[in-house]
Design a protein around this motif. Structure first.
Motif, PDB file in Angstrom:
ATOM      1  N   GLY A   1       0.797  -1.222   0.000  1.00 19.98           N
ATOM      2  CA  GLY A   1       0.000   0.000   0.000  1.00 19.98           C
ATOM      3  C   GLY A   1       0.822   1.259   0.000  1.00 19.98           C
ATOM      4  N   THR A   2       2.133   1.141  -0.228  1.00 18.04           N
ATOM      5  CA  THR A   2       3.014   2.302  -0.256  1.00 18.04           C
ATOM      6  C   THR A   2       4.235   1.959  -1.099  1.00 18.04           C
ATOM      7  OG1 THR A   2       4.174   3.935   1.107  1.00 18.04           O
ATOM      8  CG2 THR A   2       4.302   1.634   1.825  1.00 18.04           C
ATOM      9  N   THR A   3       5.059   2.936  -1.367  1.00 24.12           N
ATOM     10  CA  THR A   3       6.260   2.701  -2.169  1.00 24.12           C
ATOM     11  C   THR A   3       7.403   2.215  -1.282  1.00 24.12           C
ATOM     12  OG1 THR A   3       7.103   4.942  -1.890  1.00 24.12           O
ATOM     13  CG2 THR A   3       5.573   4.548  -3.723  1.00 24.12           C
ATOM     14  N   PRO A   4       8.419   1.592  -1.886  1.00 21.59           N
ATOM     15  CA  PRO A   4       9.566   1.144  -1.074  1.00 21.59           C
ATOM     16  C   PRO A   4      10.237   2.272  -0.298  1.00 21.59           C
ATOM     17  CG  PRO A   4       9.626   0.112  -3.236  1.00 21.59           C
ATOM     18  CD  PRO A   4       8.521   1.127  -3.281  1.00 21.59           C
ATOM     19  N   ASP A   5      10.407   3.438  -0.923  1.00 21.25           N
ATOM     20  CA  ASP A   5      11.069   4.557  -0.228  1.00 21.25           C
ATOM     21  C   ASP A   5      10.264   5.038   0.974  1.00 21.25           C
ATOM     22  OD1 ASP A   5      13.459   4.823  -1.618  1.00 21.25           O
ATOM     23  OD2 ASP A   5      12.531   5.986  -3.221  1.00 21.25           O
ATOM     24  N   LEU A   6       8.939   5.168   0.806  1.00 20.50           N
ATOM     25  CA  LEU A   6       8.110   5.601   1.933  1.00 20.50           C
ATOM     26  C   LEU A   6       8.062   4.526   3.012  1.00 20.50           C
ATOM     27  CD1 LEU A   6       5.167   7.355   0.042  1.00 20.50           C
ATOM     28  CD2 LEU A   6       7.022   8.434   1.355  1.00 20.50           C
ATOM     29  N   TRP A   7       8.001   3.265   2.615  1.00 19.96           N
ATOM     30  CA  TRP A   7       8.004   2.158   3.590  1.00 19.96           C
ATOM     31  C   TRP A   7       9.280   2.173   4.419  1.00 19.96           C
ATOM     32  CZ3 TRP A   7      10.916  -2.173   4.707  1.00 19.96           C
ATOM     33  CH2 TRP A   7      10.295  -3.185   5.463  1.00 19.96           C
TER      34      TRP A   7
END
Length: 334
Positions: free
Chosen positions: A313-319
């Motif tokens: 539910g999110t991008t790798p960078d935000l995760w």
């Protein structure tokens, strides 16, 4: 007094520098316990010797040294010559004298074996050419990097291919030794050895290696072997049809086993394995998303981002910027 019968199983060991003590000791203990009645440990039904060309002590990977029993001599004295390896960069490897001895043994049709990375030593001198060999999942990529034309078996606990035997070490050494005891002395002796060592039962060669921890808890041996193949080829994922073929089954059969055991098809399991590795790299390293995509078999960063967003539910960078619980970053064991 009657002359004791000749041993039915005779094994000579060659130890490489920084060999793994546990693999050697476990293998020998099965022989020791099978060799005599009770707990006498006399080499009656089988015998074992550590061989050397100079009788110098050999240092194991844990630092302990082991004294050889006798000098290398007539290869016909042994049914098996087993090379015990350890650290891949542990030192000079086999000596010229040991190599010559092994080649004489091969010419005389004496069975040869490798414990732990002992199979690397045999492969380096051409004595595994044309044979299947067993390598730990941990050293699978190391083996492929050194021997490009060979395909190691890393989803079984040991391999017996004609007059070659091999195992990745650890507890698998006990099961390989028990296999030889069963073959040459009898099943009762093999079961006795394992029972005394508090090992429940003898495992067959095709029992899957434990492998890396996974969030997928598989019980089916075929599924576990397929999962190991997926783990061992993260950089360039194998097609499901290729994995099925390597395991000796059809793709549909493999899919039925996955659905029955895990409730998902093999392709979904492969994605989950690669995502788990990507999450681990995101949480524990500072590698870029592009680099992580390359290391986990995604086409490019965009592919990883798309699949990751669908799962998380999110991008790798935000995760990566979010605080992660320790048990969330590490996969659950199989």
């Amino acid at each position: 007094m009657s002359t004791p019968p000749s041993p039915r199983l005779r094994i000579g060991f060659l130890l490489t520098p920084r060999f793994t003590l546990s693999a050697f000791a476990t293998f020998v203990d099965v022989l020791r316990l099978a060799a005599d009645d009770g707990d006498g440990s006399r080499p009656i039904r089988c015998s074992w010797k550590v061989l050397s060309h100079d009788m110098a002590p050999v240092q194991s990977s844990c630092g302990m040294r082991l004294e050889p029993d006798e000098r290398m001599g007539d290869v016909s004295q042994y049914d098996y010559i087993v090379v015990v390896g350890g650290l891949i960069d542990g030192g000079p490897g086999l000596t010229p004298e040991q190599i010559a001895f092994l080649r004489r043994a091969a010419e005389a049709k004496v069975h040869l074996g490798g414990l732990c990375t002992g199979v690397f030593a045999l492969a380096r001198i051409g004595l595994m050419d044309g044979y299947r060999c067993c390598v730990s999942w941990f050293h699978h990529e190391d083996f492929l990097a050194e021997f490009e034309k060979m395909r190691p078996v890393s989803d079984q606990i040991f391999v017996v291919d004609r007059d070659r035997i091999s195992c990745p070490g650890g507890v698998s050494a006990a099961h390989l030794a028990a296999f030889l005891v069963d073959r040459h002395i009898g099943r009762a002796a093999a079961r006795k050895s394992l029972s005394i060592l508090i090992i429940d039962e003898a495992m067959s060669a095709d029992r899957p290696q434990p492998g890396l921890p996974l969030e997928l808890s598989a019980r089916d041996p075929l599924v576990r072997r397929a999962l190991l193949a997926m783990q061992q080829n993260l950089h360039s994922p194998l097609p499901i049809a290729r994995i099925a073929r390597d395991l000796g089954v059809g793709r549909r059969k493999l899919e039925r086993h996955f659905n029955a055991d895990l409730g998902i098809p093999p392709a979904d399991a492969a994605i989950r394995i690669r995502l788990a590795q990507a999450r681990m790299l995101l949480s524990r390293t500072d590698r870029t998303v592009t680099r992580i995509a390359e290391e986990t078999g995604f086409c490019d960063a965009s592919h990883l981002i798309r699949v990751f967003r669908e799962a998380e539910g999110t991008t790798p960078d935000l995760w990566r910027q979010q605080p992660q619980a320790e048990d969330e970053a590490a996969p659950m064991p199989m």
